[in-house]
Design an enzyme around this catalytic site. Sequence first.
Site, PDB file in Angstrom:
ATOM      1  N   TYR A   5      78.576  20.135  96.689  1.00  0.00           N
ATOM      2  CA  TYR A   5      78.366  18.812  96.096  1.00  0.00           C
ATOM      3  C   TYR A   5      76.876  18.635  95.847  1.00  0.00           C
ATOM      4  O   TYR A   5      76.047  18.956  96.699  1.00  0.00           O
ATOM      5  CB  TYR A   5      78.863  17.706  97.035  1.00  0.00           C
ATOM      6  CG  TYR A   5      78.492  16.311  96.555  1.00  0.00           C
ATOM      7  CD1 TYR A   5      79.374  15.571  95.768  1.00  0.00           C
ATOM      8  CD2 TYR A   5      77.251  15.750  96.866  1.00  0.00           C
ATOM      9  CE1 TYR A   5      79.026  14.305  95.311  1.00  0.00           C
ATOM     10  CE2 TYR A   5      76.909  14.483  96.412  1.00  0.00           C
ATOM     11  CZ  TYR A   5      77.792  13.772  95.635  1.00  0.00           C
ATOM     12  OH  TYR A   5      77.451  12.523  95.182  1.00  0.00           O
ATOM     13  N   GLU A  26      76.331  12.944  89.335  1.00  0.00           N
ATOM     14  CA  GLU A  26      77.053  13.665  90.370  1.00  0.00           C
ATOM     15  C   GLU A  26      77.699  14.916  89.796  1.00  0.00           C
ATOM     16  O   GLU A  26      78.369  14.856  88.763  1.00  0.00           O
ATOM     17  CB  GLU A  26      78.127  12.731  90.949  1.00  0.00           C
ATOM     18  CG  GLU A  26      78.897  13.254  92.122  1.00  0.00           C
ATOM     19  CD  GLU A  26      79.880  12.222  92.641  1.00  0.00           C
ATOM     20  OE1 GLU A  26      79.573  11.547  93.623  1.00  0.00           O
ATOM     21  OE2 GLU A  26      80.973  12.079  92.039  1.00  0.00           O
TER      22      GLU A  26
END
Length: 388
Positions: free
Chosen positions: A108, A196
């Site tokens: 991530y 993101e």
Amino acid sequence: MNIHEYQAKDLLQRFGIPVPRGRAALTPQEVRAIAGELGGSCVVKAQIHAGGRGKAGGVKLAGSPEEAEKIAGEMLGKKLVTHQTGPQGRQVKCLLVEERLNIEREFYLGMVMDRSLSCVSVIASAEGGVEIEEVAQRSPEKILKEAIDPAVGLLPFQCRRLAYGLGLSGERANLLLSIAQGLYRAFVERDCSLAEINPLLLTREGKLVALDAKMNFDNNALFRQPKITALRDLDEEDPKEYEASQLGLSYIALEGNIGCMVNGAGLAMATMDIIKLYGGEPANFLDVGGGATKDKVTEAFKILLSDKRVEGVLVNIFGGIMRCDVIAQGIVEAAREMRVTVPLVVRLQGTNVELGRKILSESGLSIIPAETMAEAAEKIVKAVSSRQ
């Protein structure tokens, strides 16, 4: 403002971030053609403004162009229900068709405005492919974070520290450095509030690729981002919320039956809280702003009453910058124009409050006055309950 995954990837690619080969498609025939270009085997992904698509059946693998076309036919026009869409779901009108990659690891990588530090923070985790909030709750030690000094930007040593924390070294650490700095440039230059990459994929060939991407933008900066504004998909937004934004109003639809019109976000939140305290359910958050005019109040009423669930309206105005008499006149004109038939409770305080109350009382309309927030909340909840 949000954009679709395929739009976010196109934007990230311009900042040097590798993404899978692929394109967006609107018909099953287009999906088949793109799958053929990719060699047959591909991934078909529903494009909606919500997470959790994979679990809801919005991401599927295809082994051939024919299978991809069949999957597209099943997806397009379907309502996809995820934990973020609510039970009403979102209709799929666009698909992203991409090449399949050989997965070794998933990470991530994201950037967000950190209000506690008054700067952008980069967040990374070795647990990619799941929501970062889940990781933070379950295993907070797996969250890596670096605060970025806006005077110097994201520095190489910070990227290397993140890379080592993720178990990357050598050339792989350099790849992460390049992607993180590209993401930061995109965040700053395009006025993002969130950027993101989840997951950031490490392939068996040793490449780092943005397998999925999400980008949100600061609505207050859209005036200087015309190319970003052009990416807006109005089908993914509540029509009332979009209309309100065009009028300079902050409106968010909720699930209740008591419409709220307030000036100031803090007062609006407090108003919703006190409605809940007295057993009611707010139908919306609506902030008309500190400098609301008579016309703006009228338009706000139109948006409020266009919601068929609204069975009563509470207007809570503090006249600091604005005058209570102007607001009262706007309320009266709007109530007459809209032919309001639901209970209407008005609480005014501040500049010219007595004149404002006089305008309301002499209007000839069935407006229920209140002097305190508690009184206003109690009266609107009681009035709505008596109609049921």
